[in-house]
Design a protein around this motif. Structure first.
Motif, PDB file in Angstrom:
ATOM      1  N   ALA A 145     -19.206   5.900   1.205  1.00  0.00           N
ATOM      2  CA  ALA A 145     -19.619   4.555   1.611  1.00  0.00           C
ATOM      3  C   ALA A 145     -18.862   3.493   0.827  1.00  0.00           C
ATOM      4  CB  ALA A 145     -21.122   4.386   1.398  1.00  0.00           C
ATOM      5  N   ILE A 146     -18.757   3.700  -0.478  1.00  0.00           N
ATOM      6  CA  ILE A 146     -18.085   2.699  -1.302  1.00  0.00           C
ATOM      7  C   ILE A 146     -16.583   2.725  -1.036  1.00  0.00           C
ATOM      8  CG2 ILE A 146     -17.552   2.080  -3.703  1.00  0.00           C
ATOM      9  CD1 ILE A 146     -20.520   2.853  -4.329  1.00  0.00           C
ATOM     10  N   GLY A 147     -16.047   3.929  -0.859  1.00  0.00           N
ATOM     11  CA  GLY A 147     -14.623   4.026  -0.501  1.00  0.00           C
ATOM     12  C   GLY A 147     -14.326   3.280   0.786  1.00  0.00           C
ATOM     13  N   ALA A 148     -15.195   3.465   1.774  1.00  0.00           N
ATOM     14  CA  ALA A 148     -14.968   2.808   3.064  1.00  0.00           C
ATOM     15  C   ALA A 148     -15.148   1.311   2.946  1.00  0.00           C
ATOM     16  CB  ALA A 148     -15.931   3.376   4.108  1.00  0.00           C
ATOM     17  N   ALA A 149     -16.224   0.881   2.312  1.00  0.00           N
ATOM     18  CA  ALA A 149     -16.522  -0.554   2.271  1.00  0.00           C
ATOM     19  C   ALA A 149     -15.422  -1.314   1.535  1.00  0.00           C
ATOM     20  CB  ALA A 149     -17.884  -0.792   1.610  1.00  0.00           C
ATOM     21  N   GLU A 150     -14.963  -0.786   0.411  1.00  0.00           N
ATOM     22  CA  GLU A 150     -13.903  -1.481  -0.333  1.00  0.00           C
ATOM     23  C   GLU A 150     -12.598  -1.475   0.450  1.00  0.00           C
ATOM     24  OE1 GLU A 150     -14.354  -3.324  -3.022  1.00  0.00           O
ATOM     25  OE2 GLU A 150     -16.475  -2.762  -3.076  1.00  0.00           O
ATOM     26  N   SER A 151     -12.311  -0.367   1.129  1.00  0.00           N
ATOM     27  CA  SER A 151     -11.084  -0.302   1.939  1.00  0.00           C
ATOM     28  C   SER A 151     -11.149  -1.319   3.071  1.00  0.00           C
ATOM     29  CB  SER A 151     -10.908   1.104   2.535  1.00  0.00           C
ATOM     30  OG  SER A 151     -10.828   2.074   1.520  1.00  0.00           O
ATOM     31  N   ILE A 152     -12.292  -1.384   3.734  1.00  0.00           N
ATOM     32  CA  ILE A 152     -12.454  -2.283   4.877  1.00  0.00           C
ATOM     33  C   ILE A 152     -12.333  -3.733   4.433  1.00  0.00           C
ATOM     34  CG2 ILE A 152     -14.196  -3.144   6.515  1.00  0.00           C
ATOM     35  CD1 ILE A 152     -15.169  -0.104   6.580  1.00  0.00           C
ATOM     36  N   LYS A 153     -13.010  -4.069   3.338  1.00  0.00           N
ATOM     37  CA  LYS A 153     -12.946  -5.457   2.870  1.00  0.00           C
ATOM     38  C   LYS A 153     -11.494  -5.834   2.550  1.00  0.00           C
ATOM     39  CE  LYS A 153     -16.783  -4.898   0.152  1.00  0.00           C
ATOM     40  NZ  LYS A 153     -17.641  -5.194  -0.990  1.00  0.00           N
ATOM     41  N   GLY A 154     -10.783  -4.912   1.918  1.00  0.00           N
ATOM     42  CA  GLY A 154      -9.380  -5.187   1.598  1.00  0.00           C
ATOM     43  C   GLY A 154      -8.537  -5.326   2.851  1.00  0.00           C
ATOM     44  N   MET A 155      -8.675  -4.383   3.761  1.00  0.00           N
ATOM     45  CA  MET A 155      -7.866  -4.420   4.989  1.00  0.00           C
ATOM     46  C   MET A 155      -8.145  -5.686   5.777  1.00  0.00           C
ATOM     47  SD  MET A 155      -8.421  -0.444   6.163  1.00  0.00           S
ATOM     48  CE  MET A 155      -7.504  -0.471   7.697  1.00  0.00           C
ATOM     49  N   GLN A 156      -9.419  -5.982   5.971  1.00  0.00           N
ATOM     50  CA  GLN A 156      -9.771  -7.089   6.865  1.00  0.00           C
ATOM     51  C   GLN A 156      -9.507  -8.459   6.237  1.00  0.00           C
ATOM     52  OE1 GLN A 156     -12.735  -4.846   9.973  1.00  0.00           O
ATOM     53  NE2 GLN A 156     -13.697  -6.296   8.602  1.00  0.00           N
ATOM     54  N   ALA A 157      -9.365  -8.496   4.901  1.00  0.00           N
ATOM     55  CA  ALA A 157      -8.993  -9.767   4.262  1.00  0.00           C
ATOM     56  C   ALA A 157      -7.600 -10.198   4.703  1.00  0.00           C
ATOM     57  CB  ALA A 157      -9.063  -9.635   2.741  1.00  0.00           C
ATOM     58  N   THR A 158      -6.808  -9.274   5.221  1.00  0.00           N
ATOM     59  CA  THR A 158      -5.458  -9.626   5.696  1.00  0.00           C
ATOM     60  C   THR A 158      -5.462 -10.000   7.168  1.00  0.00           C
ATOM     61  OG1 THR A 158      -4.870  -7.409   6.482  1.00  0.00           O
ATOM     62  CG2 THR A 158      -4.537  -7.859   4.140  1.00  0.00           C
ATOM     63  N   GLY A 159      -6.588  -9.802   7.837  1.00  0.00           N
ATOM     64  CA  GLY A 159      -6.672 -10.138   9.259  1.00  0.00           C
ATOM     65  C   GLY A 159      -6.625  -8.947  10.189  1.00  0.00           C
ATOM     66  N   VAL A 160      -6.278  -7.774   9.676  1.00  0.00           N
ATOM     67  CA  VAL A 160      -6.276  -6.613  10.565  1.00  0.00           C
ATOM     68  C   VAL A 160      -7.720  -6.171  10.785  1.00  0.00           C
ATOM     69  CG1 VAL A 160      -6.057  -4.841   8.766  1.00  0.00           C
ATOM     70  CG2 VAL A 160      -5.148  -4.396  11.032  1.00  0.00           C
ATOM     71  N   ILE A 161      -7.992  -5.617  11.953  1.00  0.00           N
ATOM     72  CA  ILE A 161      -9.318  -5.060  12.243  1.00  0.00           C
ATOM     73  C   ILE A 161      -9.314  -3.609  11.768  1.00  0.00           C
ATOM     74  CG2 ILE A 161     -10.923  -4.409  14.092  1.00  0.00           C
ATOM     75  CD1 ILE A 161      -9.580  -6.756  15.750  1.00  0.00           C
ATOM     76  N   ALA A 162     -10.231  -3.263  10.874  1.00  0.00           N
ATOM     77  CA  ALA A 162     -10.337  -1.877  10.408  1.00  0.00           C
ATOM     78  C   ALA A 162     -11.215  -1.087  11.373  1.00  0.00           C
ATOM     79  CB  ALA A 162     -10.923  -1.830   9.002  1.00  0.00           C
TER      80      ALA A 162
ATOM     81  N   ALA B 141      -7.653  -2.786  -3.505  1.00  0.00           N
ATOM     82  CA  ALA B 141      -6.226  -3.155  -3.559  1.00  0.00           C
ATOM     83  C   ALA B 141      -5.412  -2.312  -2.578  1.00  0.00           C
ATOM     84  CB  ALA B 141      -5.696  -2.980  -4.978  1.00  0.00           C
ATOM     85  N   ARG B 142      -5.724  -1.033  -2.487  1.00  0.00           N
ATOM     86  CA  ARG B 142      -5.017  -0.183  -1.520  1.00  0.00           C
ATOM     87  C   ARG B 142      -5.342  -0.623  -0.100  1.00  0.00           C
ATOM     88  NH1 ARG B 142      -6.884   4.059   1.323  1.00  0.00           N
ATOM     89  NH2 ARG B 142      -5.602   5.838   1.935  1.00  0.00           N
ATOM     90  N   GLY B 143      -6.625  -0.957   0.154  1.00  0.00           N
ATOM     91  CA  GLY B 143      -7.007  -1.431   1.482  1.00  0.00           C
ATOM     92  C   GLY B 143      -6.261  -2.702   1.835  1.00  0.00           C
ATOM     93  N   TYR B 144      -6.149  -3.598   0.885  1.00  0.00           N
ATOM     94  CA  TYR B 144      -5.461  -4.862   1.128  1.00  0.00           C
ATOM     95  C   TYR B 144      -3.978  -4.618   1.437  1.00  0.00           C
ATOM     96  CZ  TYR B 144      -4.365  -9.809   0.749  1.00  0.00           C
ATOM     97  OH  TYR B 144      -3.965 -11.094   1.037  1.00  0.00           O
TER      98      TYR B 144
END
Ligand SMILES: *[C@@H]1O[C@H](CO)[C@@H](O)[C@H](O)[C@H]1NC(C)=O
Ligand SMILES: *[C@@H]1O[C@H](CO)[C@@H](O)[C@H](O)[C@H]1NC(C)=O
Ligand SMILES: *[C@@H]1O[C@H](CO)[C@@H](O)[C@H](O)[C@H]1NC(C)=O
Ligand SMILES: *[C@@H]1O[C@H](CO)[C@@H](O)[C@H](O)[C@H]1NC(C)=O
Ligand SMILES: *[C@@H]1O[C@H](CO)[C@@H](O)[C@H](O)[C@H]1NC(C)=O
Ligand SMILES: *[C@@H]1O[C@H](CO)[C@@H](O)[C@H](O)[C@H]1NC(C)=O
Ligand SMILES: *[C@@H]1O[C@H](CO)[C@@H](O)[C@H](O)[C@H]1NC(C)=O
Ligand SMILES: *[C@@H]1O[C@H](CO)[C@@H](O)[C@H](O)[C@H]1NC(C)=O
Ligand SMILES: CC(=O)N[C@H]1CO[C@H](CO)[C@@H](O)[C@@H]1O
Length: 892
Positions: A197-214, A151-154
């Motif tokens: 790893a899990i912190g990064a993967a969840e952050s990346i999935k959230g960020m990139q779901a909005t279209g930004v490149i992480a 959610a924070r990543g998103y």
């Protein structure tokens, strides 16, 4: 940013600019100086024997992983139609302060590709307004909550998109936190590869779901700040060399990067430090070999700002994007790429297929995130808060632009920020149920860490001071606060009888009444090396692991006067609590890490019992710094190059303490609640039979890799367009006289250079590595019941212990999986599922260059399940398929 350092270097090194354009001469000066003999130069240091950065060429081309096929097919049509100038444009930044963002590429308007905007940071959109200052990575890690991390990543991604940022520079997983004093550990998620790893993967999935490149960073070994960079020009004082053996690299430092790649991350940033004596921006085995071949990375690799040290060398080694575009010294309009990359293509030195691959990776990543569809342009400037100003501040004469539109991108993200900050809060101690507090109590609050910085919440550039509540560390990994909800304000909103002493020296005026509760706020800060704060040069070089501003003495003084003391700690990393933790009146201790803008509400949510604390330590708190080996200390100056050799191997944090039977003050994963939980009905299910080696990977499918003409393009493609309005110092792909470029002699390629592809690495096969590494080997379930009297969440951690007859030297226990329950009402329960993959059970075999499971027919894998590494009594066994409680913990 480190402009000050660079400018200082520019001033103090007056001949630097000449050396830049004439490097070989400078190399001669160095070697001449060296030939004068060590006695006149003093102590020098070089990479220890045995550490080598082997050559690995050529760069594997992108486009063979199925998840990216559609994006590569679109990119191919564009790149095949591009001129040399357009291709070079997308690879090279336009220069420091030559556009609105901290970095931007050139553009390719014919294809609708704008200057791609790259912007810090991992916790918010840096250097602008109307954004959320989210809690830092370490705070996210301490929540152990995957959904909140997503959610924070998103939310972060939505803000990046809303500001027109194409490539957001986060998350951070390197440093991993190897050195407790290291300056930037707080940007990541904790001192463990799986937590990172899990912190990064969840952050990346959230960020990139909005279209930004992480962008996952910094690759790799960036574990201390001091000496991380070259002092220009390269060769006089090279960046620190992190010397890492192959097994440690795979099992610790590269692990989170592999998971980030598996989650589909679009960009990777290299680190400032060298690895095994080879600069990370042109370390061929690391970029070509590890990232792009073994880990199958399909996105783009960029340099960290001003860390590129060579043009041809970095291109051949796999760098795809040079940031911010300048050569060693910014503001001179000089570059290693841009016009030089055009030259090196025309003269045949950089193979065109390498440039084509760079551009294809960049354009494919842009398509992969859908940025061809209605993606906004930057509507802010990282350089100024003014509404209008120079478009290119580093140009002497710049056109004027609308610099800031003050677009408010915060939406309801304050809620996400508050939820993360609250769930991170870790209760280390709570004698006699001192917490939660009653709002009717009488409170005496001490410490400047309870208030907002009286000089202004954003008054120190990139938070390069420690004034007031510590909501984030300092440096480029920060964002401006839109507001800062200070703890003292939040406490006063909830409780009527509050006296605040805004001082870090215990005030003689402090009065004591029966029943008073003292709340003492202390902190410990660190950050990036371009700022020194209170004697700390990024790393906690001066403060060590003690609280700043005499915080320990403040707690002791309060404890001498008040019978009930609650200590609140805002910190970047572990601090030593020995001076006061056992004082009889220190009843309760909360670690709140770096909470960002919601420092106040998130804390009072816990202090007054609206929520039970559910954070857990993302690292251990040792009894003494000397509990760790000296290789985990900061390394000091050595002439020529500082060597940082990772001799402790896999043994950092709890792995080291456990191996050496050293009890920490609080173990990795520790965290208390206002309620209690039981773990019952544990089960283990074998899913995939164990085999020593994974199934053989499939050969790399090559049919979807774009193929282009490799003919050297016409020189006219990089001629200045007629009537082009040049901005002085802007980095362009164009040459004054392109037709004059010829290959004047033979270029001496690096040793080991070849254009023949390497055989497929056995550990590769898809994004992250061989897909079989993610086969589920065992699943587990365990029932968590809230056995106490109030609602709360529990974290369930799973640690693996290898079979006792394994010949491998392996940490006693290693975190491999975790889950957090939903909020469980009193008496309620939840059955939590966990699983471990093949990789989770494997060791990196440096001879086989593959992941190997130490299968044993007589000795089981033990899977310890509990709420902390220090509280393990329940274990499931691989051979018997049974789980039993009441066992003796494997570690002290
Ligand atoms: C560094 O050198 C060690 C020892 O030779 C080797 O195992 C490791 O793979 C090297 N790492 C890199 C990144 O080159
Ligand atoms: C690629 O994988 C990511 C993450 O698993 C997924 O969200 C995305 O939709 C996939 N994209 C394509 C084009 O298959
Ligand atoms: C160039 O672009 C056109 C129009 O999009 C496309 O039809 C053509 O296939 C492209 N050329 C190549 C070689 O891909
Ligand atoms: C290269 O990028 C610059 C902006 O950074 C732009 O002005 C120029 O037109 C681009 N060149 C081409 C050939 O698209
Ligand atoms: C080609 O150009 C590049 C960039 O200017 C230069 O570094 C390289 O030495 C040149 N190669 C030859 C053979 O002249
Ligand atoms: C808890 O409270 C009891 C009763 O007041 C007291 O005797 C005991 O010492 C307290 N324990 C701690 C650890 O503070
Ligand atoms: C605040 O607390 C002090 C000490 O317990 C007490 O003497 C005082 O009456 C309280 N004031 C109010 C307004 O409740
Ligand atoms: C240890 O685990 C048990 C069972 O989950 C739990 O009841 C207890 O509170 C835990 N103790 C600590 C110190 O975390
Ligand atoms: C809603 C909001 O926070 N608006 C702010 C955006 O930034 C400008 C300039 O700093 C402020 O004036 C606004 O208050």
């Amino acid at each position: 940013m480190f402009l000050f350092l660079r400018l200082l270097a520019l001033l103090t090194f007056l001949t630097g600019a000449l050396a830049l354009v004439n490097r070989p001469n400078f190399a001669n000066i160095i070697s001449n100086a060296q030939s004068l003999g060590a006695s006149t130069i003093g102590k020098r240091d070089s990479v220890p024997a045995g550490y080598v950065a082997a050559p690995y060429y050529p760069t594997p081309k992108g486009g063979w992983v199925s998840n990216w096929t559609a994006a590569y097919a679109k990119a191919k049509i564009v790149v095949a139609n591009m001129t040399l100038a357009e291709k070079v444009n997308l690879t090279t930044g336009t220069g420091e302060l030559m556009g609105p963002c901290v970095g931007q590429t050139g553009s390719a308007p014919r294809f609708g590709i704008p200057n791609l905007c790259l912007q810090d940071s991992a916790l918010g959109i840096a250097s602008t307004d109307n954004v959320t200052a989210f809690p830092a990575g370490v705070t996210v890690g301490a929540t152990w909550n995957k959904a909140l991390t997503y959610a924070r990543g998103y939310a972060l991604g939505e803000e990046a998109r809303g500001k027109g940022v194409n490539i957001q520079l986060g998350p951070t997983v390197g440093p991993i936190g190897r050195k407790p004093r290291g300056g930037r550990g707080w940007e990541g998620f904790g001192t463990d590869p799986v937590l990172q790893a899990i912190g990064a993967a969840e952050s990346i999935k959230g960020m990139q779901a909005t279209g930004v490149i992480a962008t996952v960073k910094h690759f790799i070994g960036n574990e201390q700040e001091a000496y991380r960079m070259d002092i220009i020009p390269h060769g006089l004082m090279r960046a620190l060399s992190a010397n890492i053996d192959d097994r440690t690299l795979h099992e610790l430092y590269a692990w989170p990067f592999a998971e980030a790649i598996k989650s589909g991350v679009g960009a990777i940033m290299t680190s400032y430090n060298e690895v095994n004596g080879s600069a990370s921006s042109q370390n061929s085995i690391m970029i070509n070999g590890l990232l792009k071949d073994e880990m199958g990375f399909q996105g783009l690799v960029m340099s960290d700002w001003l860390s590129q040290i060579g043009g041809v060398s970095s291109a051949l080694s796999g760098l795809d994007m040079a940031m911010p575009g300048d050569g060693d010294i910014p503001f001179l309009g000089l570059a290693y790429w841009a016009y030089e990359l055009s030259t090196s293509i025309l003269n045949g030195t950089v193979p065109l297929d390498r440039l084509n691959d760079m551009v294809t990776r960049i354009v494919a990543t842009w398509y992969q995130m859908g940025q061809d569809q209605d993606y906004p342009l930057p509507n802010f400037s990282a350089n100024t808060a003014d509404p209008t100003g120079p478009c290119y501040p580093a140009a002497l004469l710049s056109p004027t632009c609308v610099t800031n539109q003050y677009v408010n991108v915060q939406a309801d993200h304050a809620t996400v920020a508050r939820n993360v900050s609250r769930e991170a809060i870790t209760m280390l101690k709570n004698d006699n149920k001192t917490l939660p507090l009653s709002t009717t109590g009488s409170f005496k609050v001490f410490g400047t860490d309870a208030e907002a910085n009286p000089n202004g919440i954003n008054s120190c550039n990139q938070r390069s001071c420690d004034e007031g509540v510590l909501g984030m560390g300092w440096g480029s990994g920060t964002a401006n606060y839109p507001y800062l909800d200070a703890p003292i304000d939040a406490i006063k909103r909830r409780a009527a009888n509050v006296t605040y002493y805004a001082t870090d020296s215990f005030p003689s005026s402090a009065t004591v009444a029966n029943g008073d509760i003292a709340i003492v706020f202390i902190n410990s800060d660190s950050g990036e090396n371009q700022y020194t704060v209170e004697g700390n040069d990024g790393d906690r070089s001066s403060s060590g692991l003690y609280a700043w501003h005499g915080g320990d003495a403040l707690v002791e003084a309060a404890a001498a006067k008040y019978s009930t003391v609650v200590v609140v700690v805002h910190t970047v990393g572990p601090i030593l609590v020995e001076n006061w933790i056992n004082l009889p009146s220190v009843k309760a201790v909360l670690f709140a890490y770096l909470p960002g803008q919601e420092a106040g509400n998130s804390l009072t949510d816990i202090l007054f019992g609206d929520y039970s604390p559910s954070g857990h330590l993302p690292w251990s708190i040792p009894v003494a710094e000397s509990n760790y080996p000296s290789s985990l200390s900061l390394v000091g100056f050595e002439f020529f190059q500082v060597q940082d050799t990772f001799t402790e191997g896999l043994y950092i944090d709890y792995r080291y303490l456990n191996k050496n039977n050293i009890s920490p003050r609080y173990p990795f994963g520790h965290g208390l609640s206002y309620t209690t939980f039981s773990l019952t009905s544990a089960t283990i299910t074998a899913v995939t039979p164990l085999s020593s080696l994974p199934p053989t990977r499939s050969p790399k499918p090559t049919s979807s890799i774009p193929v282009y003409s490799n003919a050297i393009p016409a020189a006219a493609e990089v001629a200045w367009p007629t009537g082009f309005n040049k901005i002085w110092r802007y980095l362009y792909p164009y040459l004054d006289d392109p037709s004059s470029v010829t290959a004047s002699g033979i270029y001496a390629y690096p040793a080991g250079y070849t254009n023949v592809s390497q055989p497929d690495p056995p550990a590769g096969g898809s994004q992250g590595g061989n897909p079989a590494l993610w086969d589920t080997m065992f699943t587990f379930s365990v029932k968590v019941t809230n056995t106490g009297s109030v609602a709360g969440k529990q974290v369930v951690m799973l640690f693996v212990q290898y079979p006792s007859d394994s010949a491998w030297d392996t940490p006693i226990i290693q975190l491999r999986a975790f889950e957090k329950t939903v909020e469980l009402a009193k008496g309620a329960s939840e059955t939590v599922s966990l699983s471990v993959t093949r990789k989770d059970l494997s060791i990196w075999d440096v001879v086989r260059q593959n992941w190997v499971i130490p299968v044993s027919s007589t000795q089981p894998f033990l899977f310890w399940i509990g709420s902390s590494s220090g509280n393990l009594t329940l274990a499931c066994e691989s051979l018997s398929g049974k789980c039993t409680d009441g066992r003796t913990s494997p570690v002290v």
